[in-house]
Design a protein around this motif. Structure first.
Motif, PDB file in Angstrom:
ATOM      1  N   LEU A 194      54.021  61.529  43.634  1.00  0.00           N
ATOM      2  CA  LEU A 194      53.500  60.322  43.232  1.00  0.00           C
ATOM      3  C   LEU A 194      54.449  59.266  42.657  1.00  0.00           C
ATOM      4  CD1 LEU A 194      49.928  61.135  42.099  1.00  0.00           C
ATOM      5  CD2 LEU A 194      50.518  60.205  44.419  1.00  0.00           C
ATOM      6  N   ARG A 195      55.550  59.936  42.116  1.00  0.00           N
ATOM      7  CA  ARG A 195      56.598  59.028  41.535  1.00  0.00           C
ATOM      8  C   ARG A 195      57.564  58.449  42.757  1.00  0.00           C
ATOM      9  NH1 ARG A 195      57.616  62.846  36.426  1.00  0.00           N
ATOM     10  NH2 ARG A 195      55.958  61.659  35.089  1.00  0.00           N
ATOM     11  N   PHE A 196      57.534  58.973  44.014  1.00  0.00           N
ATOM     12  CA  PHE A 196      58.188  58.711  45.145  1.00  0.00           C
ATOM     13  C   PHE A 196      57.234  57.495  45.916  1.00  0.00           C
ATOM     14  CE2 PHE A 196      61.017  61.690  43.843  1.00  0.00           C
ATOM     15  CZ  PHE A 196      62.496  61.247  44.170  1.00  0.00           C
ATOM     16  N   ALA A 197      56.053  57.654  45.572  1.00  0.00           N
ATOM     17  CA  ALA A 197      55.045  56.820  46.367  1.00  0.00           C
ATOM     18  C   ALA A 197      55.200  55.349  46.362  1.00  0.00           C
ATOM     19  CB  ALA A 197      53.636  57.279  46.178  1.00  0.00           C
ATOM     20  N   LEU A 252      48.262  54.918  40.875  1.00  0.00           N
ATOM     21  CA  LEU A 252      49.177  56.265  40.904  1.00  0.00           C
ATOM     22  C   LEU A 252      49.588  56.625  39.443  1.00  0.00           C
ATOM     23  CD1 LEU A 252      51.520  55.594  43.910  1.00  0.00           C
ATOM     24  CD2 LEU A 252      49.126  56.835  43.886  1.00  0.00           C
ATOM     25  N   GLY A 253      49.580  55.737  38.370  1.00  0.00           N
ATOM     26  CA  GLY A 253      49.937  56.069  37.149  1.00  0.00           C
ATOM     27  C   GLY A 253      48.709  56.677  36.545  1.00  0.00           C
ATOM     28  N   LYS A 267      62.469  68.546  50.105  1.00  0.00           N
ATOM     29  CA  LYS A 267      63.879  68.393  49.641  1.00  0.00           C
ATOM     30  C   LYS A 267      64.230  67.316  48.645  1.00  0.00           C
ATOM     31  CE  LYS A 267      65.892  70.336  53.932  1.00  0.00           C
ATOM     32  NZ  LYS A 267      67.007  70.448  54.739  1.00  0.00           N
ATOM     33  N   THR A 268      63.318  66.227  48.686  1.00  0.00           N
ATOM     34  CA  THR A 268      63.589  65.026  47.878  1.00  0.00           C
ATOM     35  C   THR A 268      62.949  65.519  46.543  1.00  0.00           C
ATOM     36  OG1 THR A 268      63.558  63.572  49.847  1.00  0.00           O
ATOM     37  CG2 THR A 268      63.036  62.794  47.302  1.00  0.00           C
ATOM     38  N   ASN A 293      52.588  59.852  53.924  1.00  0.00           N
ATOM     39  CA  ASN A 293      53.646  59.413  53.098  1.00  0.00           C
ATOM     40  C   ASN A 293      53.635  60.144  51.664  1.00  0.00           C
ATOM     41  OD1 ASN A 293      51.673  58.355  51.647  1.00  0.00           O
ATOM     42  ND2 ASN A 293      51.481  56.168  52.840  1.00  0.00           N
ATOM     43  N   TYR A 294      54.220  59.453  50.864  1.00  0.00           N
ATOM     44  CA  TYR A 294      54.288  60.616  49.602  1.00  0.00           C
ATOM     45  C   TYR A 294      53.049  60.486  48.931  1.00  0.00           C
ATOM     46  CZ  TYR A 294      59.310  61.421  49.551  1.00  0.00           C
ATOM     47  OH  TYR A 294      60.490  61.591  50.043  1.00  0.00           O
ATOM     48  N   GLN A 295      52.354  59.295  49.024  1.00  0.00           N
ATOM     49  CA  GLN A 295      51.020  59.051  48.158  1.00  0.00           C
ATOM     50  C   GLN A 295      49.884  60.071  49.077  1.00  0.00           C
ATOM     51  OE1 GLN A 295      49.726  55.206  48.073  1.00  0.00           O
ATOM     52  NE2 GLN A 295      47.832  55.539  47.629  1.00  0.00           N
TER      53      GLN A 295
END
Length: 186
Positions: free
Chosen positions: A183-186, A135-136, A29-30, A58-60
């Motif tokens: 990954l942008r939310f991690a 993550l980048g 949803k996010t 988690n997001y990662q």
């Protein structure tokens, strides 16, 4: 009739979601609610197919799952391309190449073979980057994969021939963009 039975009839209890399903739903949803690349349903179905009953994600972690799905997609797509180039059809009821389109489709398939090879090769680098917290770097690899899937599909349009890979290209593109979003939310 007992009070509990009456209450259950009046207010049915929804089945409880597994913890992983709850985490996935919230994350989807996010990242998918306002996405122009994929929707919440695609996100849920993709991640739900591999998350199992893991209780802590988690997001990662979810980004890593998307990378794994992308790698599987790319591997199976490359296998399909190989079958099509050998003239065996793509499997799953796909139409075999027509002689009048062989040259144009063959050229496009060769290009896609190379593009998907890059996605497959970069999959382990992306996974390693995620595990290392880079993550980048992982995001850049996923953006490259999304571009490759789009370039594959666009090649058929430029050649004015029907793509036998539309579904696979669309899924690869969405999985790559899903990974980027997570990954942008991690």
């Amino acid at each position: 009739m007992s009070v509990v039975a009456v209450l259950l009839l009046l207010f049915p209890v929804a089945p409880a979601l597994l913890p992983s399903a709850q985490i996935i739903l919230a994350a989807c949803k996010t990242v998918g609610g306002g996405s122009t690349y994929f929707d919440v349903q695609f996100c849920e179905e993709a991640l739900g197919s591999v998350a199992g009953s893991v209780h802590s994600l988690n997001y990662q972690d979810l980004g890593g799952l998307a990378v794994g799905l992308l790698a599987n997609n790319a591997t199976s797509t490359r296998d399909k391309i190989g079958r099509l180039l050998r003239g065996g059809g793509g499997g799953g009821g796909d139409v075999k190449l027509k002689p009048e389109n062989d040259a144009a489709v063959g050229w496009c398939l060769q290009s896609c073979w190379s593009l998907y090879g890059g996605i497959v090769e970069d999959g382990s680098a992306s996974s390693a980057a995620i595990k290392a917290g880079k993550l980048g770097e992982a995001t850049a690899i996923l953006e490259k994969a999304a571009d490759a899937a789009k370039k594959c599909e666009d090649g058929f349009g430029k050649g004015s021939v029907a793509s036998p890979l539309t579904t696979e290209d669309d899924d690869a593109y969405k999985l790559a963009k899903l990974g980027v979003a997570l990954l942008r939310f991690a």
